[in-house]
Design a protein around this motif. Structure first.
Motif, short mmCIF file in Angstrom:
data_model
loop_
_atom_site.label_atom_id
_atom_site.label_comp_id
_atom_site.label_asym_id
_atom_site.label_seq_id
_atom_site.Cartn_x
_atom_site.Cartn_y
_atom_site.Cartn_z
N VAL A 37 0.74 -1.22 -0.03
CA VAL A 37 -0.15 -0.11 0.14
C VAL A 37 0.80 1.34 0.09
CG1 VAL A 37 -1.67 1.15 1.28
CG2 VAL A 37 -1.90 -1.01 1.03
N LEU A 38 2.00 1.39 0.85
CA LEU A 38 2.96 2.51 1.01
C LEU A 38 3.55 2.68 -0.20
CD1 LEU A 38 3.72 2.06 4.70
CD2 LEU A 38 2.09 3.76 3.74
N CYS A 39 4.01 1.86 -0.85
CA CYS A 39 5.05 1.94 -1.81
C CYS A 39 4.55 1.47 -3.36
CB CYS A 39 6.29 1.11 -1.61
SG CYS A 39 7.17 1.36 -0.06
N ASP A 40 3.21 0.84 -3.31
CA ASP A 40 2.69 0.75 -4.34
C ASP A 40 3.38 -0.28 -4.91
OD1 ASP A 40 0.87 0.62 -6.50
OD2 ASP A 40 1.71 2.23 -7.64
N ALA A 41 3.84 -1.46 -4.53
CA ALA A 41 4.69 -2.51 -4.91
C ALA A 41 3.72 -3.70 -5.28
CB ALA A 41 5.80 -2.92 -3.89
N GLU A 42 4.23 -4.64 -5.95
CA GLU A 42 3.43 -5.89 -6.22
C GLU A 42 4.13 -6.93 -5.03
OE1 GLU A 42 2.49 -9.09 -9.67
OE2 GLU A 42 3.28 -7.20 -10.27
N VAL A 43 3.54 -7.46 -4.53
CA VAL A 43 3.92 -8.22 -3.34
C VAL A 43 3.16 -9.42 -3.29
CG1 VAL A 43 4.34 -8.43 -0.81
CG2 VAL A 43 4.71 -6.28 -2.04
#
Length: 213
Positions: A37-43
């Motif tokens: 959410v914070l970094c808009d990363a695909e996790v």
């Protein structure tokens, strides 16, 4: 109260191990959610419990993330393999270049060039190599001449055989002359060689008159 540092080793007590797994699993999944959410990363996080139960979190489709991971892993493996092949080829090129330089130097020495830098042992080795080469060359030359002689001999034998067959056919033709031809020729030969005898009467003096009866 200061919290003590946990030693990184397997927890032997099953109950404590299960409690620690649950707490840290929840904390890991929470941190993964916050990161996405914070970094808009695909996790994507996949966890299997000691009993084989699956726990997972994906900021997007889990299958899509896995396929993307496989694509990147494959590309990295391909790049690594290509880089390894390039390094191996460079190493082989270096070795081949050194071999070519050594062969070129040996060739010049065999031709009598650059002998000033050779020691006595190297000169003896060159002499031995040249003598062995001459021996092989003479052997090949003798073998080549023997093959040519054998070919000429075989050719002459075939020619003589053909001539003998021609003479044999000629003799057989002469022996097959018809007997009638020989019979026709024989009287003429006898007449020529044995003329006919003619009876004559030789008288000396006056010829006698023929007495009448």
């Amino acid at each position: 109260m200061v919290r003590g540092k946990t030693e990184m080793k397997r927890i032997e007590n099953a109950t404590s191990r299960q409690v620690t797994f649950s707490k840290r699993r929840n904390g890991l999944l929470k941190k993964a959610f916050e990161l996405s959410v914070l970094c808009d990363a695909e996790v994507a996080v996949i966890v299997f419990s000691p009993k084989g139960k699956l726990y997972e979190f994906g900021s997007a489709s889990m299958q899509k993330t896995i396929d993307r991971y496989r694509t990147y892993s494959k590309n990295d493996c391909d790049k690594g393999a290509v880089e390894q092949n390039i390094q191996q080829l460079k190493f082989q090129i270096t070795i081949m270049s050194k071999k070519l330089e050594s062969l070129e130097a040996s060739k010049k020495k065999l031709l009598g060039e650059n002998l000033d830098s050779c020691c006595v042992e190297e000169l003896h080795e060159l002499e031995s190599t040249i003598e062995k080469s001459l021996h092989r060359i003479r052997g090949r030359k003798i073998k080549f001449l023997e093959e040519q002689i054998a070919q000429l001999k075989e050719k002459q034998e075939k020619m003589l055989q053909k001539k003998n067959e021609a003479l044999r056919e000629q003799c057989m033709f002469q022996n097959q002359v018809p007997l009638a031809t020989l019979r026709d020729v024989a009287p003429h030969r006898d007449a020529a060689n044995h003329p006919m005898d003619v009876e004559t009467e030789l008288c000396i003096g006056w010829p006698r008159t023929r007495e009448e009866p």
